[in-house]
Write a protein that holds these residues in place. Structure first.
Motif, PDB file in Angstrom:
ATOM      1  N   GLY A   1       0.884  -1.423   0.091  1.00 13.77           N
ATOM      2  CA  GLY A   1      -0.186  -0.116  -0.128  1.00 13.77           C
ATOM      3  C   GLY A   1       0.867   1.670   0.258  1.00 13.77           C
ATOM      4  O   GLY A   1       0.202   2.724  -0.289  1.00 13.77           O
ATOM      5  N   GLY A   2       1.988   1.025   0.484  1.00 15.98           N
ATOM      6  CA  GLY A   2       2.663   2.317  -0.140  1.00 15.98           C
ATOM      7  C   GLY A   2       2.255   3.022  -1.323  1.00 15.98           C
ATOM      8  O   GLY A   2       2.249   2.399  -2.114  1.00 15.98           O
ATOM      9  N   GLY A   3       3.994   4.206  -1.724  1.00 13.14           N
ATOM     10  CA  GLY A   3       3.575   4.907  -2.764  1.00 13.14           C
ATOM     11  C   GLY A   3       3.851   6.203  -2.164  1.00 13.14           C
ATOM     12  O   GLY A   3       4.711   6.667  -1.185  1.00 13.14           O
ATOM     13  N   LEU A   4       3.909   6.965  -3.692  1.00 14.55           N
ATOM     14  CA  LEU A   4       4.224   8.389  -3.417  1.00 14.55           C
ATOM     15  C   LEU A   4       2.793   9.329  -3.389  1.00 14.55           C
ATOM     16  O   LEU A   4       2.103   9.077  -3.852  1.00 14.55           O
ATOM     17  N   VAL A   5       2.496  10.488  -2.905  1.00  8.75           N
ATOM     18  CA  VAL A   5       1.101  11.436  -2.462  1.00  8.75           C
ATOM     19  C   VAL A   5       1.993  12.808  -2.223  1.00  8.75           C
ATOM     20  O   VAL A   5       2.522  12.870  -1.711  1.00  8.75           O
ATOM     21  N   GLN A   6       0.749  13.502  -1.833  1.00 11.94           N
ATOM     22  CA  GLN A   6       1.670  14.742  -1.948  1.00 11.94           C
ATOM     23  C   GLN A   6       0.425  14.916  -1.025  1.00 11.94           C
ATOM     24  O   GLN A   6      -0.154  14.641   0.290  1.00 11.94           O
TER      25      GLN A   6
ATOM     26  N   ALA B   1     -10.302 -11.967  10.667  1.00 14.69           N
ATOM     27  CA  ALA B   1     -11.029 -13.057   9.944  1.00 14.69           C
ATOM     28  C   ALA B   1      -9.386 -13.412   8.124  1.00 14.69           C
ATOM     29  O   ALA B   1      -9.780 -14.318   8.039  1.00 14.69           O
ATOM     30  N   LYS B   2      -8.731 -11.982   8.445  1.00 15.24           N
ATOM     31  CA  LYS B   2      -7.666 -11.333   7.526  1.00 15.24           C
ATOM     32  C   LYS B   2      -6.769 -12.145   8.058  1.00 15.24           C
ATOM     33  O   LYS B   2      -5.317 -11.479   6.792  1.00 15.24           O
ATOM     34  N   ASN B   3      -6.555 -11.927   9.041  1.00 20.33           N
ATOM     35  CA  ASN B   3      -4.554 -11.990  10.134  1.00 20.33           C
ATOM     36  C   ASN B   3      -4.336 -10.833   9.210  1.00 20.33           C
ATOM     37  O   ASN B   3      -3.263 -10.587   9.013  1.00 20.33           O
ATOM     38  N   THR B   4      -5.123  -9.539   8.923  1.00 17.42           N
ATOM     39  CA  THR B   4      -4.524  -8.932   8.659  1.00 17.42           C
ATOM     40  C   THR B   4      -4.588  -7.385   9.750  1.00 17.42           C
ATOM     41  O   THR B   4      -5.282  -7.560  10.181  1.00 17.42           O
ATOM     42  N   ILE B   5      -3.805  -6.206   9.840  1.00 19.56           N
ATOM     43  CA  ILE B   5      -3.471  -5.375   9.796  1.00 19.56           C
ATOM     44  C   ILE B   5      -3.893  -3.893   9.015  1.00 19.56           C
ATOM     45  O   ILE B   5      -2.763  -4.088   7.385  1.00 19.56           O
ATOM     46  N   PHE B   6      -4.129  -2.921   9.307  1.00 18.48           N
ATOM     47  CA  PHE B   6      -4.153  -1.384   8.232  1.00 18.48           C
ATOM     48  C   PHE B   6      -3.600  -0.410   9.012  1.00 18.48           C
ATOM     49  O   PHE B   6      -4.098  -0.272  10.394  1.00 18.48           O
TER      50      PHE B   6
ATOM     51  N   SER C   1      -3.820  11.072   1.448  1.00 18.17           N
ATOM     52  CA  SER C   1      -4.364   9.605   2.347  1.00 18.17           C
ATOM     53  C   SER C   1      -3.582   8.595   1.945  1.00 18.17           C
ATOM     54  O   SER C   1      -3.414   8.117   0.414  1.00 18.17           O
ATOM     55  N   LEU C   2      -3.050   7.926   2.215  1.00 19.55           N
ATOM     56  CA  LEU C   2      -2.777   6.362   2.067  1.00 19.55           C
ATOM     57  C   LEU C   2      -3.455   5.073   2.183  1.00 19.55           C
ATOM     58  O   LEU C   2      -3.309   6.209   3.638  1.00 19.55           O
ATOM     59  N   ARG C   3      -3.453   3.731   2.780  1.00 18.49           N
ATOM     60  CA  ARG C   3      -3.729   3.179   3.532  1.00 18.49           C
ATOM     61  C   ARG C   3      -2.851   1.807   2.985  1.00 18.49           C
ATOM     62  O   ARG C   3      -2.586   1.340   2.135  1.00 18.49           O
ATOM     63  N   LEU C   4      -2.434   1.453   4.321  1.00 18.71           N
ATOM     64  CA  LEU C   4      -0.933   0.489   4.255  1.00 18.71           C
ATOM     65  C   LEU C   4      -1.883  -1.453   4.858  1.00 18.71           C
ATOM     66  O   LEU C   4      -2.062  -0.862   5.356  1.00 18.71           O
TER      67      LEU C   4
END
Length: 126
Positions: A8-13, A75-80, A17-20
């Motif tokens: 989810g990383g990247g370039l943003v102004q 349920a998805k073993n994921t954090i955001f 916003s970004l979501r990892l």
């Protein structure tokens, strides 16, 4: 074998916003504290946010409070990590980490975490 995979990383102004995401495998996800740390150019690794299984409530570093939100999907073993109102100084490699038996006063200590992902780059630039 434990694996933590960030995305989810990247370039943003600035102001954007970004979501990892961090997908975990090879561990009992519900029993682990999960955290985000970051390391900017020439800086030490900095605590961003964490959530412990005991409480379910996230803790945040002072520099991101009110702008970043950590959430967890068992349920998805994921954090955001939802990152809003991004600033130049948020530029860093963001790492996901997992650990057990971490008390609240130690969530910001990277030495408490046994497992780490490879990191994802976030660049805030105009």
């Amino acid at each position: 074998q434990v694996q933590l995979v960030e995305s989810g990383g990247g370039l943003v102004q600035p102001g954007g916003s970004l979501r990892l995401s961090c997908a975990a495998s090879g561990l009992n996800f519900r029993n682990y504290a999960m955290a985000w740390f970051r390391q900017g150019p020439g800086k030490e690794r900095e605590f961003v946010a964490a959530i412990r299984p005991q409480s379910g409530y996230p803790s945040y570093g002072d520099s991101v409070k009110g702008r970043f939100t950590l959430s967890k999907d068992n349920a998805k073993n994921t954090i955001f990590l939802q990152m809003n109102s991004l600033k130049f100084e948020d530029t860093a490699v963001y790492y996901c980490a997992a650990g057990q038996g971490i008390i609240l006063s130690s969530v910001a200590d990277p030495k408490r975490y046994a497992y780490w992902g490879q990191g994802t780059q976030v660049t805030v630039s105009s």
